[in-house]
Design a protein around this motif. Structure first.
Motif, PDB file in Angstrom:
ATOM      1  N   GLU A 167       0.829  -1.211   0.000  1.00  0.00           N
ATOM      2  CA  GLU A 167       0.000   0.000   0.000  1.00  0.00           C
ATOM      3  C   GLU A 167       0.864   1.263   0.000  1.00  0.00           C
ATOM      4  OE1 GLU A 167      -0.465  -2.692   1.965  1.00  0.00           O
ATOM      5  OE2 GLU A 167      -2.260  -3.431   0.961  1.00  0.00           O
ATOM      6  N   THR A 168       2.034   1.206   0.683  1.00  0.00           N
ATOM      7  CA  THR A 168       2.961   2.348   0.636  1.00  0.00           C
ATOM      8  C   THR A 168       3.297   2.661  -0.810  1.00  0.00           C
ATOM      9  OG1 THR A 168       3.978   1.473   2.664  1.00  0.00           O
ATOM     10  CG2 THR A 168       5.184   3.218   1.519  1.00  0.00           C
ATOM     11  N   PHE A 169       3.585   1.613  -1.568  1.00  0.00           N
ATOM     12  CA  PHE A 169       3.999   1.825  -2.959  1.00  0.00           C
ATOM     13  C   PHE A 169       2.814   2.221  -3.836  1.00  0.00           C
ATOM     14  CE2 PHE A 169       7.258  -0.873  -1.031  1.00  0.00           C
ATOM     15  CZ  PHE A 169       8.358  -0.064  -1.240  1.00  0.00           C
ATOM     16  N   ASP A 170       1.621   1.679  -3.536  1.00  0.00           N
ATOM     17  CA  ASP A 170       0.410   2.045  -4.292  1.00  0.00           C
ATOM     18  C   ASP A 170       0.027   3.509  -4.038  1.00  0.00           C
ATOM     19  OD1 ASP A 170       0.242  -0.581  -5.104  1.00  0.00           O
ATOM     20  OD2 ASP A 170      -1.331  -1.134  -3.674  1.00  0.00           O
ATOM     21  N   LEU A 171      -0.087   3.861  -2.739  1.00  0.00           N
ATOM     22  CA  LEU A 171      -0.687   5.143  -2.361  1.00  0.00           C
ATOM     23  C   LEU A 171       0.306   6.294  -2.385  1.00  0.00           C
ATOM     24  CD1 LEU A 171      -2.745   3.897   0.735  1.00  0.00           C
ATOM     25  CD2 LEU A 171      -3.611   4.299  -1.571  1.00  0.00           C
ATOM     26  N   LEU A 172       1.533   6.023  -1.959  1.00  0.00           N
ATOM     27  CA  LEU A 172       2.506   7.096  -1.756  1.00  0.00           C
ATOM     28  C   LEU A 172       3.400   7.250  -2.978  1.00  0.00           C
ATOM     29  CD1 LEU A 172       3.078   8.953   0.659  1.00  0.00           C
ATOM     30  CD2 LEU A 172       4.790   7.293   1.434  1.00  0.00           C
ATOM     31  N   TYR A 173       3.832   6.130  -3.530  1.00  0.00           N
ATOM     32  CA  TYR A 173       4.833   6.188  -4.600  1.00  0.00           C
ATOM     33  C   TYR A 173       4.244   5.876  -5.978  1.00  0.00           C
ATOM     34  CZ  TYR A 173       8.111   6.237  -0.638  1.00  0.00           C
ATOM     35  OH  TYR A 173       8.782   6.552   0.519  1.00  0.00           O
ATOM     36  N   LYS A 174       2.921   5.560  -6.005  1.00  0.00           N
ATOM     37  CA  LYS A 174       2.200   5.349  -7.277  1.00  0.00           C
ATOM     38  C   LYS A 174       2.897   4.312  -8.173  1.00  0.00           C
ATOM     39  CE  LYS A 174      -0.349   8.914  -5.979  1.00  0.00           C
ATOM     40  NZ  LYS A 174      -1.510   8.621  -5.139  1.00  0.00           N
ATOM     41  N   VAL A 175       3.362   3.243  -7.552  1.00  0.00           N
ATOM     42  CA  VAL A 175       4.005   2.161  -8.296  1.00  0.00           C
ATOM     43  C   VAL A 175       2.921   1.260  -8.877  1.00  0.00           C
ATOM     44  CG1 VAL A 175       5.438   0.081  -8.035  1.00  0.00           C
ATOM     45  CG2 VAL A 175       6.110   2.207  -6.918  1.00  0.00           C
ATOM     46  N   GLU A 176       3.078   0.845 -10.131  1.00  0.00           N
ATOM     47  CA  GLU A 176       2.121  -0.066 -10.778  1.00  0.00           C
ATOM     48  C   GLU A 176       2.508  -1.503 -10.445  1.00  0.00           C
ATOM     49  OE1 GLU A 176      -0.378   0.584 -13.460  1.00  0.00           O
ATOM     50  OE2 GLU A 176      -0.375   2.628 -12.649  1.00  0.00           O
ATOM     51  N   GLY A 177       1.552  -2.300  -9.983  1.00  0.00           N
ATOM     52  CA  GLY A 177       1.783  -3.726  -9.769  1.00  0.00           C
ATOM     53  C   GLY A 177       2.552  -4.033  -8.490  1.00  0.00           C
ATOM     54  N   HIS A 178       2.953  -5.292  -8.363  1.00  0.00           N
ATOM     55  CA  HIS A 178       3.600  -5.759  -7.124  1.00  0.00           C
ATOM     56  C   HIS A 178       4.961  -5.104  -6.921  1.00  0.00           C
ATOM     57  CE1 HIS A 178       6.182  -8.604  -4.796  1.00  0.00           C
ATOM     58  NE2 HIS A 178       5.165  -8.535  -3.988  1.00  0.00           N
ATOM     59  N   PRO A 219       8.164  -5.452  -3.915  1.00  0.00           N
ATOM     60  CA  PRO A 219       8.590  -6.081  -2.653  1.00  0.00           C
ATOM     61  C   PRO A 219       8.492  -5.068  -1.520  1.00  0.00           C
ATOM     62  CG  PRO A 219      10.225  -6.428  -4.383  1.00  0.00           C
ATOM     63  CD  PRO A 219       9.237  -5.424  -4.912  1.00  0.00           C
ATOM     64  N   SER A 220       8.186  -5.524  -0.311  1.00  0.00           N
ATOM     65  CA  SER A 220       8.043  -4.599   0.821  1.00  0.00           C
ATOM     66  C   SER A 220       8.471  -5.280   2.112  1.00  0.00           C
ATOM     67  CB  SER A 220       6.598  -4.122   0.940  1.00  0.00           C
ATOM     68  OG  SER A 220       5.759  -5.195   1.327  1.00  0.00           O
ATOM     69  N   CYS A 221       8.820  -4.446   3.095  1.00  0.00           N
ATOM     70  CA  CYS A 221       9.201  -4.983   4.409  1.00  0.00           C
ATOM     71  C   CYS A 221       8.034  -5.712   5.051  1.00  0.00           C
ATOM     72  CB  CYS A 221       9.676  -3.847   5.315  1.00  0.00           C
ATOM     73  SG  CYS A 221      11.287  -3.200   4.830  1.00  0.00           S
ATOM     74  N   LEU A 222       6.817  -5.163   4.920  1.00  0.00           N
ATOM     75  CA  LEU A 222       5.668  -5.829   5.547  1.00  0.00           C
ATOM     76  C   LEU A 222       5.466  -7.226   4.962  1.00  0.00           C
ATOM     77  CD1 LEU A 222       3.379  -5.665   7.605  1.00  0.00           C
ATOM     78  CD2 LEU A 222       1.915  -4.739   5.793  1.00  0.00           C
ATOM     79  N   GLU A 223       5.532  -7.332   3.654  1.00  0.00           N
ATOM     80  CA  GLU A 223       5.376  -8.649   3.008  1.00  0.00           C
ATOM     81  C   GLU A 223       6.489  -9.604   3.468  1.00  0.00           C
ATOM     82  OE1 GLU A 223       6.323  -8.968  -1.253  1.00  0.00           O
ATOM     83  OE2 GLU A 223       4.501 -10.150  -1.492  1.00  0.00           O
ATOM     84  N   ASN A 224       7.727  -9.106   3.495  1.00  0.00           N
ATOM     85  CA  ASN A 224       8.859  -9.951   3.899  1.00  0.00           C
ATOM     86  C   ASN A 224       8.764 -10.364   5.364  1.00  0.00           C
ATOM     87  OD1 ASN A 224      10.179 -10.115   1.406  1.00  0.00           O
ATOM     88  ND2 ASN A 224      11.141  -8.113   1.695  1.00  0.00           N
ATOM     89  N   LEU A 225       8.300  -9.450   6.219  1.00  0.00           N
ATOM     90  CA  LEU A 225       8.130  -9.800   7.633  1.00  0.00           C
ATOM     91  C   LEU A 225       7.001 -10.810   7.793  1.00  0.00           C
ATOM     92  CD1 LEU A 225       8.582  -6.280   9.286  1.00  0.00           C
ATOM     93  CD2 LEU A 225      10.165  -8.226   9.453  1.00  0.00           C
ATOM     94  N   ALA A 226       5.882 -10.560   7.123  1.00  0.00           N
ATOM     95  CA  ALA A 226       4.722 -11.462   7.251  1.00  0.00           C
ATOM     96  C   ALA A 226       5.070 -12.870   6.780  1.00  0.00           C
ATOM     97  CB  ALA A 226       3.540 -10.897   6.467  1.00  0.00           C
ATOM     98  N   THR A 227       5.750 -12.977   5.652  1.00  0.00           N
ATOM     99  CA  THR A 227       6.120 -14.282   5.102  1.00  0.00           C
ATOM    100  C   THR A 227       6.997 -15.058   6.088  1.00  0.00           C
ATOM    101  OG1 THR A 227       6.031 -13.383   2.875  1.00  0.00           O
ATOM    102  CG2 THR A 227       7.275 -15.426   3.154  1.00  0.00           C
ATOM    103  N   ASN A 228       7.961 -14.360   6.681  1.00  0.00           N
ATOM    104  CA  ASN A 228       8.930 -15.034   7.552  1.00  0.00           C
ATOM    105  C   ASN A 228       8.422 -15.246   8.971  1.00  0.00           C
ATOM    106  OD1 ASN A 228      11.581 -15.469   5.980  1.00  0.00           O
ATOM    107  ND2 ASN A 228      10.929 -13.423   5.370  1.00  0.00           N
TER     108      ASN A 228
END
Ligand SMILES: [Zn+2]
Length: 206
Positions: free
Chosen positions: A96-107, A109-118
């Motif tokens: 969401e940081t990348f979607d809302l703040l940085y307007k990145v298209e598509g997936h 990688p993020s710290c939240l995803e990496n923390l959640a996975t591990n």
């Protein structure tokens, strides 16, 4: 334990026992590492930015400061810090940081995803991950309260050390957000050590 590496835009999770020291190293300079901790006995107890600010009366945490849980128990003590500037205000970067703040298209990688996975194998879900202690993240606060993300002050080889004050499950990342890392995404190294000189001396004298 020997030095381990978290590759760029990746993360890991592991247990720490009371008394063990974690050294988080920036091997190339200007790279943030997001850190979070949970009590191993009950993961409903977690590292709290709010409690930590309450009891230290500062948002700038460095050697000598204690990091507290949501239940006001000491989880870790910062025992060494060669940088002196870290952030505990920002949440881990997320899709969401990348979607809302940085307007990145598509997936992205993020710290939240990496923390959640591990952290999932330890029974910790994504919604249980609170504000992270963002080691080496350099945030400037303007007089009106405006936040600016600056390049980290860390140089190659700089480190921060924390001693566990209770048994923990911890998560650590090499942050994936371009701006936080001066637009160059790099690895993070860490060492986990049980090597306490005081204990070694005691053992020898027995
Ligand atoms: Zn990040």
């Amino acid at each position: 334990m020997s030095r381990q590496r978290i590759e760029a835009q990746r993360g890991c999770a592991f247990v720490m026992s009371r008394g063990e020291t974690l050294r988080v190293i920036d091997p190339s300079g200007e790279q943030v590492a997001d850190f979070i901790a949970f009590a191993r006995a009950d993961v409903g107890e977690w590292l709290s930015s709010g409690r930590t600010f309450d009891y230290n009366n500062t948002i700038y945490l460095t050697a000598g400061h204690v990091l507290y849980s949501n239940r006001s128990r000491p989880l870790l003590t910062i025992t060494a810090d060669t940088v002196g500037r870290h952030d505990f205000l920002y949440t881990p970067c997320s899709q969401e940081t990348f979607d809302l703040l940085y307007k990145v298209e598509g997936h992205h990688p993020s710290c939240l995803e990496n923390l959640a996975t591990n952290l999932r194998p330890f029974g910790i879900g994504i919604d249980q991950i609170p504000t992270t202690f963002n080691i080496f993240m350099n945030v400037e606060i303007g007089s009106e309260g405006t936040l600016s993300i600056l390049p980290p002050s860390s140089k190659a080889g700089d480190y921060l050390e924390m001693r566990a004050e209770t048994d923990l499950v911890v998560g650590l990342t090499a942050c994936s957000a371009e701006m936080s890392n001066n637009y160059r995404l790099k690895p993070i190294d860490f060492e986990l050590s049980t090597d306490r000189p005081a204990e070694r001396d005691t053992a020898k004298s027995r």
